[in-house]
Write an enzyme that holds these catalytic residues in place. Structure first.
Site, PDB file in Angstrom:
ATOM      1  N   VAL A  56       0.863  -1.188   0.000  1.00 35.04           N
ATOM      2  CA  VAL A  56       0.000   0.000   0.000  1.00 35.04           C
ATOM      3  C   VAL A  56       0.895   1.231   0.000  1.00 35.04           C
ATOM      4  O   VAL A  56       1.719   1.408   0.899  1.00 35.04           O
ATOM      5  CB  VAL A  56      -0.945   0.021   1.213  1.00 35.04           C
ATOM      6  CG1 VAL A  56      -1.724   1.344   1.255  1.00 35.04           C
ATOM      7  CG2 VAL A  56      -1.915  -1.152   1.155  1.00 35.04           C
ATOM      8  N   ALA A 101       4.350   4.150   3.126  1.00 34.90           N
ATOM      9  CA  ALA A 101       3.963   2.911   2.436  1.00 34.90           C
ATOM     10  C   ALA A 101       4.145   1.756   3.410  1.00 34.90           C
ATOM     11  O   ALA A 101       4.753   1.910   4.464  1.00 34.90           O
ATOM     12  CB  ALA A 101       4.808   2.702   1.185  1.00 34.90           C
ATOM     13  N   LYS A 102       3.598   0.616   3.066  1.00 35.30           N
ATOM     14  CA  LYS A 102       3.809  -0.600   3.852  1.00 35.30           C
ATOM     15  C   LYS A 102       3.480  -1.783   2.971  1.00 35.30           C
ATOM     16  O   LYS A 102       2.667  -1.684   2.050  1.00 35.30           O
ATOM     17  CB  LYS A 102       2.910  -0.627   5.089  1.00 35.30           C
ATOM     18  CG  LYS A 102       3.477  -1.458   6.235  1.00 35.30           C
ATOM     19  CD  LYS A 102       4.618  -0.720   6.919  1.00 35.30           C
ATOM     20  CE  LYS A 102       5.101  -1.458   8.139  1.00 35.30           C
ATOM     21  NZ  LYS A 102       6.119  -0.683   8.882  1.00 35.30           N
ATOM     22  N   GLY A 103       4.107  -2.909   3.251  1.00 35.60           N
ATOM     23  CA  GLY A 103       3.831  -4.095   2.458  1.00 35.60           C
ATOM     24  C   GLY A 103       4.063  -5.348   3.257  1.00 35.60           C
ATOM     25  O   GLY A 103       4.522  -5.315   4.401  1.00 35.60           O
ATOM     26  N   ASP A 142      10.892  -5.354   8.130  1.00 39.44           N
ATOM     27  CA  ASP A 142       9.863  -5.228   9.160  1.00 39.44           C
ATOM     28  C   ASP A 142       9.781  -6.586   9.849  1.00 39.44           C
ATOM     29  O   ASP A 142      10.701  -7.408   9.733  1.00 39.44           O
ATOM     30  CB  ASP A 142       8.519  -4.811   8.530  1.00 39.44           C
ATOM     31  CG  ASP A 142       7.560  -4.189   9.543  1.00 39.44           C
ATOM     32  OD1 ASP A 142       7.026  -4.935  10.372  1.00 39.44           O
ATOM     33  OD2 ASP A 142       7.348  -2.964   9.490  1.00 39.44           O
TER      34      ASP A 142
END
EC number: 1.4.1.3
Length: 436
Positions: A56, A101-103, A142
């Site tokens: 995202v 953002a992050k995924g 992460d």
């Protein structure tokens, strides 16, 4: 309340305090892009396994989007969306030129071999390589990922775009990673804690700490706090929980966890119920694991006077309200754990410059950013008569809102170096915008 609902709630409260226009508020809330990809890999036994990957990209008004990639069985769209939005506000609070953002991939990395994890990472990178980039979206490690994951991503991305060390951060040092990056989030927690305690006329020395989560963030925070004279009285991780009211020998615990892959079985402290660690008697609680662990069910039992959020979204809004009544001070995640993304920014800068810094310089600059960030946060608290969480959210949201408005504002300019042969007085504002 799930992570996305809680994050949206905090954003809307901050928006109300700032008096943002409803159209701007909606623009800031909606993600720039949401990506969902299927990742099928051959397993070591010859069978096929399919996983779903997400990325995202929330906002790029202030710069390239930035955020981690996590491998965890519970990775799902709402969580990734919430964390991407938090990254937008976090990078703004830290005053670094990024968006959020992050995924992640919905998988259990403990059930996959190293070669299977490599294949999964490379397939995921193949699916998103044209949507990330040095000046577009810069992934980082992460939960469930690390420097090796970033090395695989870098290598796979470089097959399509040429050698591009700045496309990911949190890399191994030999591939352009920054000194000090591994400890950065935990060290940032230390600096944030020092800033908060200084505000209350206290120091770390002599304070009793409980740390929930003993992964990268929790273990580094424990080590650094211990070096400053803080007493770690209880710790937990996925394998169990322990306490010692006289203080845990952190160096012995770090050796034990290295050898046994967890704190379970450590003989320098008493074993306790895993869920009880949050309510152990202490001065300062540092949740440094999963989100949503502090809620209305356990908030009244928590004895800490200060909570430093080392994890992302560890405290539900209902718990926030309880803590306000109890007088518990919470240092919010979007400031407290921003050390990691700040040193990721330093790594990105070093890669672009082709000039690497020494570790002393990295740590000094991190302390400068964390100290300045706390001062900026406190100023917003005074301006809006709010708590630290709303101070952080109003600070972050306001900076992103200002950048957004400036980028699209319809403002005629009277002159510049260089120019266009036209008469400004004969053009409307909309015509000037189109011409520009």
């Amino acid at each position: 309340m799930n992570a996305l609902a809680a994050t949206n709630r905090n954003f809307k409260l901050a928006s109300r305090l700032l008096g943002l226009d409803s159209k701007l508020e909606k623009s800031l809330l909606i993600p720039f892009r949401e990506i969902k990809v299927e990742c099928t890999i051959p397993k070591d036994d010859g069978t096929l396994a399919s996983f779903i990957g997400f990325r995202v990209q929330h906002d790029n008004a202030r710069g390239p989007m930035k955020g981690g990639i996590r491998y965890h069985p519970e990775v799902e769209p709402d969580e990734v969306n919430a964390l991407a939005q938090l990254m937008t506000w976090k990078t703004a609070v830290a005053k670094i030129p990024y968006g959020g953002a992050k995924g992640g991939i919905g998988c259990d990395p403990s059930e996959l071999s190293i070669s299977e994890l490599e294949r999964l990472t490379r397939v995921f990178t193949q699916k998103i390589h044209d949507l990330i980039g040095i000046h577009t979206d810069v992934p980082a490690p992460d939960m469930g990922t690390g420097p090796q994951t970033m090395a695989w991503m870098l290598d796979e991305y470089s097959k399509f775009h040429g050698h591009s060390p700045a496309v990911v951060t949190g890399k191994p040092i030999d591939l352009g990673g920054s000194l000090g990056r591994d400890a950065a989030t935990g060290r940032g927690v230390l600096f944030a804690t020092e800033a908060l305690l200084n505000e209350h006329g206290k120091s770390i020395s002599g304070q009793r700490f409980v740390i929930q989560g003993f992964g990268n963030v929790g273990s580094w925070a424990a080590k650094l706090i211990n070096e400053k004279g803080g007493k770690i009285v209880a710790v937990s991780d996925v394998t169990g929980a322990i306490k010692n009211k006289n203080g845990i020998d952190i160096y012995s615990l770090l050796e034990h966890t290295e050898e046994n892959r967890g704190i379970k079985g450590f003989d320098g402290a008493d074993s306790i119920d895993h869920d009880s660690v949050l309510v152990e008697d202490c001065d300062i609680l540092i949740p440094a694991a999963l989100g949503g662990v502090i809620n209305r069910e356990n908030a009244n039992e928590i004895k800490a006077k200060f909570i430093i959020e080392g994890a992302n979204h560890p405290t539900d809004p209902e718990a926030d309200e309880i803590f306000k009544k109890k007088g518990v001070v919470i240092l919010p995640d979007i400031y407290a754990n921003s050390g990691g993304v700040t040193v990721s920014y330093f790594e990105w800068v070093q890669n672009i410059q082709g000039f690497m810094w020494d570790e002393e310089n990295v740590n000094k600059e991190l302390q400068n950013y964390m100290t300045r960030g706390f001062k900026d946060l406190k100023e917003m608290c005074k301006t809006h008569s709010c708590d630290l969480r709303m101070g952080a959210f109003t600070l972050g949201v306001n900076r992103v809102a200002q950048a957004t408005v400036i980028r699209v504002a319809k403002i005629p300019y009277s002159g510049a170096k260089g120019g266009i042969g036209c008469d400004l007085s004969e053009l409307s504002i909309s015509e000037l915008e189109r011409l520009t």
